[in-house]
Write a protein that holds these residues in place. Sequence first.
Motif, PDB file in Angstrom:
ATOM      1  N   GLN A 227     -13.066  93.923 -74.292  1.00 25.16           N
ATOM      2  CA  GLN A 227     -13.828  93.117 -73.334  1.00 25.16           C
ATOM      3  C   GLN A 227     -13.030  92.882 -72.055  1.00 25.16           C
ATOM      4  O   GLN A 227     -13.585  92.906 -70.953  1.00 25.16           O
ATOM      5  N   THR A 228     -11.723  92.670 -72.203  1.00 22.72           N
ATOM      6  CA  THR A 228     -10.869  92.471 -71.029  1.00 22.72           C
ATOM      7  C   THR A 228     -10.896  93.695 -70.128  1.00 22.72           C
ATOM      8  O   THR A 228     -11.054  93.588 -68.905  1.00 22.72           O
ATOM      9  N   LEU A 229     -10.762  94.884 -70.717  1.00 26.33           N
ATOM     10  CA  LEU A 229     -10.744  96.125 -69.930  1.00 26.33           C
ATOM     11  C   LEU A 229     -12.096  96.401 -69.278  1.00 26.33           C
ATOM     12  O   LEU A 229     -12.160  96.935 -68.165  1.00 26.33           O
ATOM     13  N   ILE A 230     -13.188  96.029 -69.945  1.00 21.85           N
ATOM     14  CA  ILE A 230     -14.515  96.207 -69.359  1.00 21.85           C
ATOM     15  C   ILE A 230     -14.652  95.353 -68.108  1.00 21.85           C
ATOM     16  O   ILE A 230     -15.124  95.810 -67.054  1.00 21.85           O
ATOM     17  N   ILE A 231     -14.204  94.103 -68.174  1.00 27.04           N
ATOM     18  CA  ILE A 231     -14.279  93.205 -67.019  1.00 27.04           C
ATOM     19  C   ILE A 231     -13.393  93.719 -65.890  1.00 27.04           C
ATOM     20  O   ILE A 231     -13.774  93.682 -64.712  1.00 27.04           O
ATOM     21  N   VAL A 232     -12.207  94.223 -66.244  1.00 23.35           N
ATOM     22  CA  VAL A 232     -11.302  94.776 -65.229  1.00 23.35           C
ATOM     23  C   VAL A 232     -11.964  95.946 -64.507  1.00 23.35           C
ATOM     24  O   VAL A 232     -11.949  96.035 -63.275  1.00 23.35           O
ATOM     25  N   ASN A 233     -12.572  96.848 -65.268  1.00 17.22           N
ATOM     26  CA  ASN A 233     -13.209  98.023 -64.666  1.00 17.22           C
ATOM     27  C   ASN A 233     -14.379  97.635 -63.760  1.00 17.22           C
ATOM     28  O   ASN A 233     -14.577  98.228 -62.694  1.00 17.22           O
ATOM     29  N   ILE A 234     -15.147  96.625 -64.176  1.00 15.71           N
ATOM     30  CA  ILE A 234     -16.274  96.183 -63.351  1.00 15.71           C
ATOM     31  C   ILE A 234     -15.775  95.567 -62.055  1.00 15.71           C
ATOM     32  O   ILE A 234     -16.303  95.841 -60.968  1.00 15.71           O
ATOM     33  N   LEU A 235     -14.746  94.721 -62.145  1.00 17.47           N
ATOM     34  CA  LEU A 235     -14.214  94.072 -60.940  1.00 17.47           C
ATOM     35  C   LEU A 235     -13.635  95.097 -59.968  1.00 17.47           C
ATOM     36  O   LEU A 235     -13.774  94.959 -58.747  1.00 17.47           O
ATOM     37  N   GLU A 236     -12.975  96.131 -60.512  1.00 15.40           N
ATOM     38  CA  GLU A 236     -12.419  97.171 -59.638  1.00 15.40           C
ATOM     39  C   GLU A 236     -13.524  98.001 -58.984  1.00 15.40           C
ATOM     40  O   GLU A 236     -13.408  98.411 -57.826  1.00 15.40           O
ATOM     41  N   ALA A 237     -14.601  98.245 -59.728  1.00 17.10           N
ATOM     42  CA  ALA A 237     -15.669  99.116 -59.226  1.00 17.10           C
ATOM     43  C   ALA A 237     -16.648  98.391 -58.319  1.00 17.10           C
ATOM     44  O   ALA A 237     -17.290  99.026 -57.472  1.00 17.10           O
ATOM     45  N   CYS A 238     -16.770  97.057 -58.464  1.00 16.57           N
ATOM     46  CA  CYS A 238     -17.817  96.339 -57.722  1.00 16.57           C
ATOM     47  C   CYS A 238     -17.584  96.353 -56.215  1.00 16.57           C
ATOM     48  O   CYS A 238     -18.514  96.092 -55.443  1.00 16.57           O
ATOM     49  N   GLU A 239     -16.355  96.682 -55.787  1.00 17.67           N
ATOM     50  CA  GLU A 239     -16.085  96.766 -54.356  1.00 17.67           C
ATOM     51  C   GLU A 239     -16.871  97.907 -53.713  1.00 17.67           C
ATOM     52  O   GLU A 239     -17.202  97.855 -52.527  1.00 17.67           O
ATOM     53  N   TYR A 240     -17.178  98.939 -54.509  1.00 13.20           N
ATOM     54  CA  TYR A 240     -17.854 100.122 -53.981  1.00 13.20           C
ATOM     55  C   TYR A 240     -19.284 100.249 -54.513  1.00 13.20           C
ATOM     56  O   TYR A 240     -19.937 101.272 -54.310  1.00 13.20           O
ATOM     57  N   MET A 241     -19.779  99.227 -55.194  1.00  7.40           N
ATOM     58  CA  MET A 241     -21.135  99.252 -55.761  1.00  7.40           C
ATOM     59  C   MET A 241     -22.041  98.288 -55.012  1.00  7.40           C
ATOM     60  O   MET A 241     -21.590  97.249 -54.534  1.00  7.40           O
ATOM     61  N   THR A 242     -23.304  98.656 -54.929  1.00  7.36           N
ATOM     62  CA  THR A 242     -24.283  97.725 -54.375  1.00  7.36           C
ATOM     63  C   THR A 242     -24.630  96.685 -55.442  1.00  7.36           C
ATOM     64  O   THR A 242     -24.303  96.846 -56.624  1.00  7.36           O
ATOM     65  N   ALA A 243     -25.317  95.622 -55.031  1.00  9.44           N
ATOM     66  CA  ALA A 243     -25.704  94.579 -55.984  1.00  9.44           C
ATOM     67  C   ALA A 243     -26.609  95.150 -57.069  1.00  9.44           C
ATOM     68  O   ALA A 243     -26.489  94.787 -58.254  1.00  9.44           O
ATOM     69  N   GLU A 244     -27.493  96.068 -56.695  1.00 11.73           N
ATOM     70  CA  GLU A 244     -28.413  96.662 -57.666  1.00 11.73           C
ATOM     71  C   GLU A 244     -27.651  97.543 -58.663  1.00 11.73           C
ATOM     72  O   GLU A 244     -27.925  97.510 -59.874  1.00 11.73           O
ATOM     73  N   GLN A 245     -26.710  98.340 -58.178  1.00 14.37           N
ATOM     74  CA  GLN A 245     -25.917  99.188 -59.075  1.00 14.37           C
ATOM     75  C   GLN A 245     -25.105  98.346 -60.043  1.00 14.37           C
ATOM     76  O   GLN A 245     -24.960  98.686 -61.229  1.00 14.37           O
ATOM     77  N   ARG A 246     -24.574  97.231 -59.545  1.00  9.93           N
ATOM     78  CA  ARG A 246     -23.779  96.352 -60.410  1.00  9.93           C
ATOM     79  C   ARG A 246     -24.642  95.730 -61.509  1.00  9.93           C
ATOM     80  O   ARG A 246     -24.236  95.659 -62.662  1.00  9.93           O
ATOM     81  N   LYS A 247     -25.847  95.312 -61.135  1.00  8.57           N
ATOM     82  CA  LYS A 247     -26.743  94.713 -62.123  1.00  8.57           C
ATOM     83  C   LYS A 247     -27.160  95.721 -63.183  1.00  8.57           C
ATOM     84  O   LYS A 247     -27.300  95.388 -64.364  1.00  8.57           O
ATOM     85  N   GLN A 248     -27.375  96.972 -62.774  1.00  6.50           N
ATOM     86  CA  GLN A 248     -27.739  98.015 -63.741  1.00  6.50           C
ATOM     87  C   GLN A 248     -26.591  98.284 -64.716  1.00  6.50           C
ATOM     88  O   GLN A 248     -26.815  98.435 -65.924  1.00  6.50           O
ATOM     89  N   ALA A 249     -25.356  98.300 -64.195  1.00  5.54           N
ATOM     90  CA  ALA A 249     -24.192  98.527 -65.051  1.00  5.54           C
ATOM     91  C   ALA A 249     -24.025  97.377 -66.053  1.00  5.54           C
ATOM     92  O   ALA A 249     -23.739  97.607 -67.241  1.00  5.54           O
ATOM     93  N   LEU A 250     -24.212  96.149 -65.600  1.00  3.80           N
ATOM     94  CA  LEU A 250     -24.093  95.000 -66.492  1.00  3.80           C
ATOM     95  C   LEU A 250     -25.207  94.969 -67.527  1.00  3.80           C
ATOM     96  O   LEU A 250     -24.997  94.567 -68.661  1.00  3.80           O
ATOM     97  N   ALA A 251     -26.396  95.415 -67.121  1.00  2.12           N
ATOM     98  CA  ALA A 251     -27.529  95.448 -68.073  1.00  2.12           C
ATOM     99  C   ALA A 251     -27.257  96.438 -69.195  1.00  2.12           C
ATOM    100  O   ALA A 251     -27.601  96.183 -70.367  1.00  2.12           O
ATOM    101  N   LYS A 252     -26.641  97.589 -68.871  1.00  3.36           N
ATOM    102  CA  LYS A 252     -26.301  98.577 -69.911  1.00  3.36           C
ATOM    103  C   LYS A 252     -25.280  98.017 -70.876  1.00  3.36           C
ATOM    104  O   LYS A 252     -25.363  98.206 -72.092  1.00  3.36           O
ATOM    105  N   LEU A 253     -24.292  97.282 -70.340  1.00  4.87           N
ATOM    106  CA  LEU A 253     -23.247  96.718 -71.202  1.00  4.87           C
ATOM    107  C   LEU A 253     -23.789  95.628 -72.116  1.00  4.87           C
ATOM    108  O   LEU A 253     -23.345  95.473 -73.259  1.00  4.87           O
ATOM    109  N   SER A 254     -24.755  94.871 -71.605  1.00  3.91           N
ATOM    110  CA  SER A 254     -25.312  93.776 -72.413  1.00  3.91           C
ATOM    111  C   SER A 254     -26.408  94.254 -73.360  1.00  3.91           C
ATOM    112  O   SER A 254     -26.874  93.502 -74.213  1.00  3.91           O
ATOM    113  N   GLY A 255     -26.815  95.522 -73.199  1.00  6.03           N
ATOM    114  CA  GLY A 255     -27.817  96.096 -74.088  1.00  6.03           C
ATOM    115  C   GLY A 255     -29.244  95.786 -73.706  1.00  6.03           C
ATOM    116  O   GLY A 255     -30.171  96.010 -74.486  1.00  6.03           O
ATOM    117  N   ASN A 256     -29.459  95.255 -72.480  1.00  2.00           N
ATOM    118  CA  ASN A 256     -30.814  94.929 -72.025  1.00  2.00           C
ATOM    119  C   ASN A 256     -31.439  96.124 -71.281  1.00  2.00           C
ATOM    120  O   ASN A 256     -30.754  96.878 -70.647  1.00  2.00           O
TER     121      ASN A 256
END
Length: 256
Positions: A227-256
């Motif tokens: 879980q720690t590494l997943i959060i690290v990867n998201i924080l590093e990637a969110c600088e280059y992601m749009t809000a919509e791309q970030r929400k889609q990535a989080l939805a996949k991780l949460s299984g929604n």
Amino acid sequence: MAAERGTAAEALVGQVVLPGDLLLLPAHYDEDAEGERLRLSAGTAPQGRLLCGPGLRRSGAGLLVTKCGLLRHRPGGGGAYWVDSQQKRYVPVKGDHVIGIVTAKAGDVFRLDVGGSEPASLSYLAFEGATKRNRPNVQVGDLIYGQFVVANKDMEPEMVCIDSSGRSSGMGIIGQDGFLFKVSLGLIRKLLAPKCEIIQELSQLYPFELVLGMNGRIWVKAKTVQQTLIIVNILEACEYMTAEQRKQALAKLSGN
């Protein structure tokens, strides 16, 4: 050239500015006696001060750009202007909260790597409840979250882990577990903004602890290493992601 005749600051908000550009301010702004901040004249309402933020320097009747990036403006009161850049090299600023790494002990002072051009000093008495007999247990390699009380080009930066009331206020030695990584200073400012959407969305994914340093360092700890590494990867990637791309990535991780 903009650097010769100047351009109205309001007209360049949200646009790219370059070092040497001169930003002109409205006539009702005047210099303060210290020369570091600008204030509104007595006949203007509401009263307030215009703050000159990172990437800008006072120059005559305006502001001189010292870094390349997007010009930002925060209204309200006197407001503030600053340059939002992707700078990675940190320059210590008085009042900044940073994460430092203890590199050495020199008598009663600890030396910390804060990502600047030289190490910062931290007295063993700059901790809550610290006395000559009750010294904090600080070892080389420990992570310290503290605040600069001295930071200028002519003096060694000095950190403390207490506020003006002598309380730690969350500062001090960071736990041994967790993961430390570095991001750009622009992303740190975005994450430290009030009601940051990125932090709010991550908090719905996993429970975790997070420490943000203005020097571009982030410490994070979740229940498991995965879980720690997943959060690290998201924080590093969110600088280059749009809000919509970030929400889609989080939805996949949460299984929604």
